[in-house]
Design a protein around this motif. Sequence first.
Motif, PDB file in Angstrom:
ATOM      1  N   GLN A  37     -82.686 -41.081 -22.887  1.00 37.77           N
ATOM      2  CA  GLN A  37     -81.318 -41.408 -23.779  1.00 37.77           C
ATOM      3  C   GLN A  37     -81.200 -40.022 -24.644  1.00 37.77           C
ATOM      4  O   GLN A  37     -82.528 -38.688 -24.430  1.00 37.77           O
ATOM      5  N   LYS A  47     -79.267 -37.674 -28.043  1.00 41.97           N
ATOM      6  CA  LYS A  47     -78.908 -37.587 -29.543  1.00 41.97           C
ATOM      7  C   LYS A  47     -77.840 -37.531 -29.103  1.00 41.97           C
ATOM      8  O   LYS A  47     -77.571 -35.910 -28.990  1.00 41.97           O
ATOM      9  N   ASP A 106     -73.052 -37.271 -31.428  1.00 38.34           N
ATOM     10  CA  ASP A 106     -72.779 -36.968 -32.428  1.00 38.34           C
ATOM     11  C   ASP A 106     -71.793 -37.759 -32.319  1.00 38.34           C
ATOM     12  O   ASP A 106     -70.966 -38.070 -30.480  1.00 38.34           O
ATOM     13  N   GLN A 145     -70.268 -38.650 -28.811  1.00 36.77           N
ATOM     14  CA  GLN A 145     -70.239 -40.315 -28.092  1.00 36.77           C
ATOM     15  C   GLN A 145     -69.243 -40.229 -27.454  1.00 36.77           C
ATOM     16  O   GLN A 145     -69.230 -40.923 -25.985  1.00 36.77           O
ATOM     17  N   ASP A 172     -76.873 -32.840 -23.884  1.00 38.59           N
ATOM     18  CA  ASP A 172     -75.769 -32.347 -24.062  1.00 38.59           C
ATOM     19  C   ASP A 172     -76.482 -30.580 -24.180  1.00 38.59           C
ATOM     20  O   ASP A 172     -76.931 -30.190 -24.779  1.00 38.59           O
ATOM     21  N   ASN A 195     -76.933 -28.287 -27.111  1.00 39.54           N
ATOM     22  CA  ASN A 195     -78.256 -28.317 -28.008  1.00 39.54           C
ATOM     23  C   ASN A 195     -79.592 -29.039 -27.085  1.00 39.54           C
ATOM     24  O   ASN A 195     -79.859 -30.318 -26.203  1.00 39.54           O
TER      25      ASN A 195
END
Length: 293
Positions: A5, A7, A9, A13, A106, A109
């Motif tokens: 997974q 995270k 935004d 996505q 990402d 990030n």
Amino acid sequence: MMNNQVKLDRYKQELAKIYSQRSQNYDESKWHSQITHRLVASAQIKPGDKVLDIATGTGHVAIEVAQLVGDNGRIVGIDISSGMLEQARKKVAQLNLKNIEFQLADGENIDFPANSFDLIFCANAFPLMADKAATLRLWSQFLKPGSYIGIHSIAETGFTGIVVLEKVLENHGINLDVFHLSNTVNTIEKYQNLLIQADLEIISVEMENHGSYLSLEDAKKRWNLVYYPSPGNIPNPLTQLSSKEIEQMKAEFEEELKRLITPKGIWNNGTTFLVLGRKVVDLEEMGRWGDGE
């Protein structure tokens, strides 16, 4: 080990979903292998190098680099699309390459140790980064002093299909200033400024052409670019139009493409930027290391 997974935004996505949907036939395009080879060839890759491949996709850059750095080298390939990484891992398994690690992550990030990579590559994805200046500064932290970042990026008017699409959108009053198609770095000077802001020495920023002929049907597929999300979670202007208006715009797009047909097909311009920057060596810092600090 690849993360399960990450995270993201809403913008990321939606991008991840689009590229996962494209993953099954992504390697059908010869253009991706062309720019991969050009990007990899631009850097001085040595056996044993540790390389970070950002937005690795199906692993074009990572796989070519893996065969250059050898068993003592290491490649980390990251991407936000699990579908793309699945294809990349299949290719690596078929080639029996042991020096590549893929991570679901990402590129804006990520967290790696400072000064840990000999090279960082990003092929064809830099225009999709939401904050390009901050992203390039982040990446430069992970580079060893004196090492390189290489970027291959589509120009704003790079593809014929994009140029035609922008013309149709403008004819219907769609403001390209808030549309994702205009969210790219479109001049040599802008790339040079980004490198300077990231404290990177400018080695080269060049415009190149990797054009090819497309069939009308392949050119028509460029219409799907209107459904790409915009950075900053800006609503897609097409959501404010009726289905009838959208179908009209699509028909106009296809008519414009038909006017470009030649006996060989539709020429797809393919103008790109090849960007190479080097992390500046801090002589004062190097001196402290030499004193045993």
